[in-house]
Each structure stands twice: as C-alpha cells, then as structure tokens.
Write a protein that holds these residues in place. Structure first.
Motif, mmCIF file in Angstrom:
data_model
loop_
_atom_site.group_PDB
_atom_site.id
_atom_site.type_symbol
_atom_site.label_atom_id
_atom_site.label_comp_id
_atom_site.label_asym_id
_atom_site.label_seq_id
_atom_site.Cartn_x
_atom_site.Cartn_y
_atom_site.Cartn_z
ATOM 1 N N GLU A 47 50.449 47.262 33.191
ATOM 2 C CA GLU A 47 51.899 47.050 33.086
ATOM 3 C C GLU A 47 52.293 46.244 31.850
ATOM 4 O O GLU A 47 53.347 46.485 31.261
ATOM 5 C CB GLU A 47 52.416 46.321 34.335
ATOM 6 C CG GLU A 47 52.520 47.194 35.556
ATOM 7 C CD GLU A 47 53.328 46.524 36.653
ATOM 8 O OE1 GLU A 47 53.995 45.500 36.372
ATOM 9 O OE2 GLU A 47 53.309 47.030 37.791
ATOM 10 N N THR A 48 51.459 45.289 31.485
ATOM 11 C CA THR A 48 51.864 44.337 30.445
ATOM 12 C C THR A 48 51.069 44.430 29.147
ATOM 13 O O THR A 48 51.515 43.941 28.110
ATOM 14 C CB THR A 48 51.728 42.895 30.969
ATOM 15 O OG1 THR A 48 50.336 42.611 31.197
ATOM 16 C CG2 THR A 48 52.505 42.704 32.262
ATOM 17 N N THR A 50 48.422 42.766 28.683
ATOM 18 C CA THR A 50 47.728 41.495 28.554
ATOM 19 C C THR A 50 46.368 41.572 29.229
ATOM 20 O O THR A 50 46.272 41.936 30.406
ATOM 21 C CB THR A 50 48.542 40.351 29.201
ATOM 22 O OG1 THR A 50 49.796 40.239 28.538
ATOM 23 C CG2 THR A 50 47.792 39.024 29.098
ATOM 24 N N ALA A 225 51.965 34.687 29.444
ATOM 25 C CA ALA A 225 51.687 35.658 30.508
ATOM 26 C C ALA A 225 51.279 34.986 31.812
ATOM 27 O O ALA A 225 51.142 35.655 32.835
ATOM 28 C CB ALA A 225 50.577 36.614 30.069
ATOM 29 N N TYR A 232 52.984 38.272 39.794
ATOM 30 C CA TYR A 232 52.350 39.543 40.145
ATOM 31 C C TYR A 232 51.390 39.357 41.322
ATOM 32 O O TYR A 232 51.279 40.235 42.190
ATOM 33 C CB TYR A 232 51.605 40.088 38.930
ATOM 34 C CG TYR A 232 51.167 41.523 39.050
ATOM 35 C CD1 TYR A 232 52.030 42.565 38.748
ATOM 36 C CD2 TYR A 232 49.867 41.844 39.463
ATOM 37 C CE1 TYR A 232 51.621 43.889 38.859
ATOM 38 C CE2 TYR A 232 49.456 43.151 39.566
ATOM 39 C CZ TYR A 232 50.336 44.179 39.267
ATOM 40 O OH TYR A 232 49.933 45.487 39.375
#
Length: 253
Positions: A47-48, A50, A225, A232
């Motif tokens: 999703e990110t 990272t 993050a 999350y």
C-alpha cells in the motif's frame, strides 16, 4: 549470574543488530508474532511502498535493546509489563500504546500424542525422566504467563524442577517439534503454525492474566511511516491476518 549477564547481552545484541536503510521502518516484535507481523508488513509495503524491517526475539530482550538505544521505530510487546518498563524509562511514546491482539496458553507434545489432563500426576507420567520446555519464566512473557497458570492450577511445584527454560517461546516450540523435549508450554498460535506438534491441553483463561500484545512508537523514532504502520496494525486487514493465525482481536483499539 544470568540476571547480571542479561543487560549486557541485550546491549551487545542492539549494537550488533543489522542496520536498516534510513527510509526503512524498523519494528522490534515478540517472537510469537513473526508470521503475523510479516504478513501484515507485506500488505503495508504494497500500500505504501515503505519497507518494514523486523527484529524478532523475546520481549524482554527487545525491551532491553530499546532501552539501550537500538534504532527501533515501533515495539510490539507480548505483555504489558515490558511495555510499562520501556514507557516508564522514557523509551516509548506513552500516548501511542495500543492493544493489538490476545492469545491463549497450551501444552504441546509430538504430533499424534494423546490429550493430557492438567494434573500433576498426569504431567509427571508424561514427562517420565525428561523436561518440559517453556520460555524463561523470569524474563519472557510466555514464561511468566505459564508460571502463573501452573501456580494457579497447583502444578508449579511438581514441574519447577523439571523445566527446560528457553530464550523465547519459539525456541521452546522448536524443542518439542524436534523431539528434544516431550512437552512444551507455548501460545496457542505457536502450536497452530508447527505441524510437528499437537495441542495436548489448553489452560483456562482464568488461570493467568490476559495475554495482551501491545504496540507503540518509540520515543526516538522520526520515521514518518511509523504512525501509519501502527494504525495499520489495528486496522481491518491486520485483524483479518491475526484472526487467521489464531489470535483474538476483539479488544483491539
């Protein structure tokens, strides 16, 4: 002797831990959360973008490493006591602490072994002249929960001299899976991911405090993050993964 060596070992482990890239998110997490955390991190990375880098070990070892200045962004603890410890010494952002999941305690033996009653004589007969593996009850949450459960059921005195204390619960699990010890006290979720063991008995929830997995940001983390990953961890995708592996998430905040 072991108590004096423990802080030294933790500091050395922190100093020797592999360095992550500056943009990576570094998470120190209890060994019993390995599969869940790796799956959760995979979704977060998709999703990110990272990358999440983990250090898995016994919660006490990780807490000491964080206290010693190890470069962690988040800490996932298998109990409240160690989270309180790092919070009180200023290593954790107290306002960020959240419950992620809970668990249960079980006795495991070799795959195919028969069920075992939680009675001193039955356990003694099962062990014969061998030992029971469990996480170190002096330093590791699984061991502390286990000792409390055994004490409350009147079993501690009968097994205290026949324990094989381990650095963390996964090492205790591996000891049973390899056949090194005939019996082990582990989390239910550990037993579910190891095909070479069987659950022989489940400890009543009332025999020990609630097994709480807590997550929090470290005080020194500047990684942007870190907070999104903490969010999350308590979100629907993470809950689904945790539940699929046997964790209980009905008290996730």
């Amino acid at each position: 002797m072991y108590a004096r060596l423990f802080p030294i070992i933790a500091v050395l482990a922190a100093l020797l831990a592999p360095a992550a890239a500056a943009s990576d998110l570094t998470v120190f997490a209890a060994a019993s959360m390995r599969e869940a955390m790796e799956r959760i991190a995979s979704g977060f990375e998709e999703e990110t973008g990272t990358k999440v880098v983990f250090s898995f070990a016994g919660t006490g070892v990780l807490a000491r490493q964080i206290e010693a200045g190890a470069p962690a962004d988040l800490f996932v603890s298998a109990d409240a006591d160690w989270m309180d410890y790092v919070t009180e010494n200023g290593s954790i952002d107290a306002a960020s602490v959240r419950q992620v999941a809970s668990n249960a305690l079980v006795l495991v033996g070799a795959s195919g072994a028969a069920a075992l009653e939680l009675e001193a004589s039955k356990i003694a007969d099962f062990l014969d002249d061998q030992r029971m593996a469990m996480a170190d009850p002096d330093t590791v949450p699984a061991g502390r929960y286990g000792r409390t459960a055994l004490e409350n059921l009147g079993l501690w005195q009968s097994v205290a001299g026949r324990l094989a204390p381990m650095e963390n619960v996964r090492i205790a699990l591996a000891s049973v899976a390899r056949g090194d010890t005939p019996l082990g006290l582990v989390y239910r979720t550990d037993a579910e991911i190891e095909p070479n063991v069987a659950v022989l008995a489940t400890f009543p929830d009332t025999s020990h405090p609630e097994i709480r997995y807590l997550a929090a940001l470290t005080e020194g983390s500047g990684n942007p993050a870190a907070e999104p990953f903490l969010d999350y961890l308590t979100g629907p995708d993470a809950r689904e993964i945790l539940q699929s592996l046997g964790f209980v998430t009905d008290k996730v905040e």
